[in-house]
Design a protein around this motif. Structure first.
Motif, PDB file in Angstrom:
ATOM      1  N   HIS A 191      17.591   5.990 105.083  1.00 53.10           N
ATOM      2  CA  HIS A 191      17.348   4.840 105.280  1.00 53.10           C
ATOM      3  C   HIS A 191      16.154   4.644 104.094  1.00 53.10           C
ATOM      4  N   LYS A 227       8.401  -3.662 110.075  1.00 51.70           N
ATOM      5  CA  LYS A 227       8.591  -4.309 111.132  1.00 51.70           C
ATOM      6  C   LYS A 227       9.776  -4.197 109.979  1.00 51.70           C
ATOM      7  N   ALA A 228       9.519  -4.149 108.724  1.00 55.04           N
ATOM      8  CA  ALA A 228      11.352  -4.069 108.543  1.00 55.04           C
ATOM      9  C   ALA A 228      11.508  -2.277 107.875  1.00 55.04           C
ATOM     10  N   ARG A 230      11.599  -0.744 110.807  1.00 58.45           N
ATOM     11  CA  ARG A 230      12.347  -0.672 112.457  1.00 58.45           C
ATOM     12  C   ARG A 230      13.487  -1.233 111.802  1.00 58.45           C
ATOM     13  N   GLY A 231      13.742  -2.880 111.468  1.00 57.81           N
ATOM     14  CA  GLY A 231      14.926  -2.983 111.894  1.00 57.81           C
ATOM     15  C   GLY A 231      15.056  -2.749 110.339  1.00 57.81           C
ATOM     16  N   ARG A 232      15.369  -2.035 110.375  1.00 54.51           N
ATOM     17  CA  ARG A 232      16.196  -0.747 109.314  1.00 54.51           C
ATOM     18  C   ARG A 232      16.851  -1.584 107.016  1.00 54.51           C
ATOM     19  N   LYS A 233      15.355  -2.817 107.683  1.00 52.88           N
ATOM     20  CA  LYS A 233      16.504  -3.440 106.158  1.00 52.88           C
ATOM     21  C   LYS A 233      16.169  -2.430 104.556  1.00 52.88           C
TER      22      LYS A 233
END
Ligand SMILES: NC(=O)c1ccc[n+]([C@@H]2O[C@H](COP(=O)([O-])OP(=O)(O)OC[C@H]3O[C@@H](n4cnc5c(N)ncnc54)[C@H](OP(=O)(O)O)[C@@H]3O)[C@@H](O)[C@H]2O)c1
Length: 262
Positions: A191, A227-228, A230-233
């Motif tokens: 990622h 947050k990004a 964890r969200g794999r943004k």
């Protein structure tokens, strides 16, 4: 510089993820170190200021009640030292799961100044250091078939502007490098996240004479990065509305943009 402290004991069943943060003695990097440690990571914090790093790690270890953070004195412009430091971190941490490149410099040129000294410092710190460090992480994570690379870029990379051409160029370079890493490494399960903060209240911003509407705290920025992660943004603007501001800025035609003073 090796670190002689021992990390918190764990069993294979309770193994904590390992994060390396390059540029963690202040601002966004320090806030992210605190955040990742609070989320259960073991953290290696790197920068030049030993005392500031030790204060950040001391605060984390006191808050978690165990040794979750280790300090490493390191200058990212000492490119030759990076492979050895990476191996040292692998050994001390027993593996690396996340590598964050957050080191940055932004000396301000005068409006009519073109200083190669200042420009080189920004290119070396913001771009070449990122390439050297993230390249180490990419090699490891490609082989592992997993892991996370996080690069702290900036909204400043979206256009070349009047105030600080080399800072803009260094961040644009980081953006493109991270995009290319993502295109290479996603197929290997890695990622790659590009982070583009707007204004964050840190030492870096203190050196800047401009006004900074809507500035956020380093902790708020770290929350957005977490947050990004964890969200794999793939790409995140922090706060979110900078995506739209920069979309508009990118659409301003050059003949108008040339006349603006920011
Ligand atoms: N603040 C903002 O508004 C903003 C906005 C967009 C992007 N950013 C980016 O966010 C990142 C973090 O900056 P910040 O705002 O948190 O500022 P900061 O508090 O000044 O943090 C910069 C970090 O980089 C480290 N660093 C600088 N030169 C280094 C070197 N040669 N070797 C090792 N570490 C070095 C500093 O540590 P030492 O001095 O101890 O080495 C410090 O830990 C930078 O990449 C910056 O471009 C900031």
């Amino acid at each position: 510089m090796a670190n002689s402290s021992k990390l918190a004991a764990e069993s294979p069943l309770t193994r904590k993820p390992r994060a390396v943060i390059v540029g963690a003695s202040s601002g966004i990097g320090a806030a992210l170190a605190r955040r990742l440690a609070a989320e259960g990571y073991l953290v290696a914090a790197l920068a030049r200021s030993k005392s500031e790093l030790e204060a950040v790690c001391g605060q984390i270890n006191a808050a978690t009640g165990e040794t979750r953070a280790l300090a490493y004195e390191h200058d990212v412009t000492d490119f030759d030292a990076i492979p050895t430091m990476f191996q040292q971190l692998m050994k001390d941490l027993g593996g690396i799961d996340v590598l964050v490149y957050c080191a940055g410099a932004m000396p301000r040129p005068e409006p009519d100044e073109f200083s190669f000294e200042k420009d080189k410092l920004m290119m070396d710190t913001n771009l070449l250091g990122a390439v050297a460090w993230l390249g180490q992480g990419a090699t490891l994570f490609q082989r592992m078939g997993g892991g996370k690379l996080v690069g702290i870029s900036s909204v400043s990379g979206d256009r070349g502007r009047v105030l600080n051409p080399a800072y803009n160029a260094s961040k644009a370079g980081v953006d493109t490098y991270l995009e290319a890493l993502r295109n290479r490494l996603t197929r290997h399960g890695v990622h790659v996240l590009t982070v583009k903060p707007g204004f964050v209240e840190t030492d870096m911003l203190k050196n800047s004479p401009s006004s900074h509407p809507g500035k956020i705290t380093p902790d708020e920025c770290a929350a957005g990065i977490w947050k990004a992660m964890r969200g794999r943004k793939q790409l995140v603007y922090i706060p979110w509305y900078w995506r739209w501001i920069m979309l508009v800025v990118k659409l301003i035609p050059s003949f108008i943009f040339r006349r603006l003073s920011f």
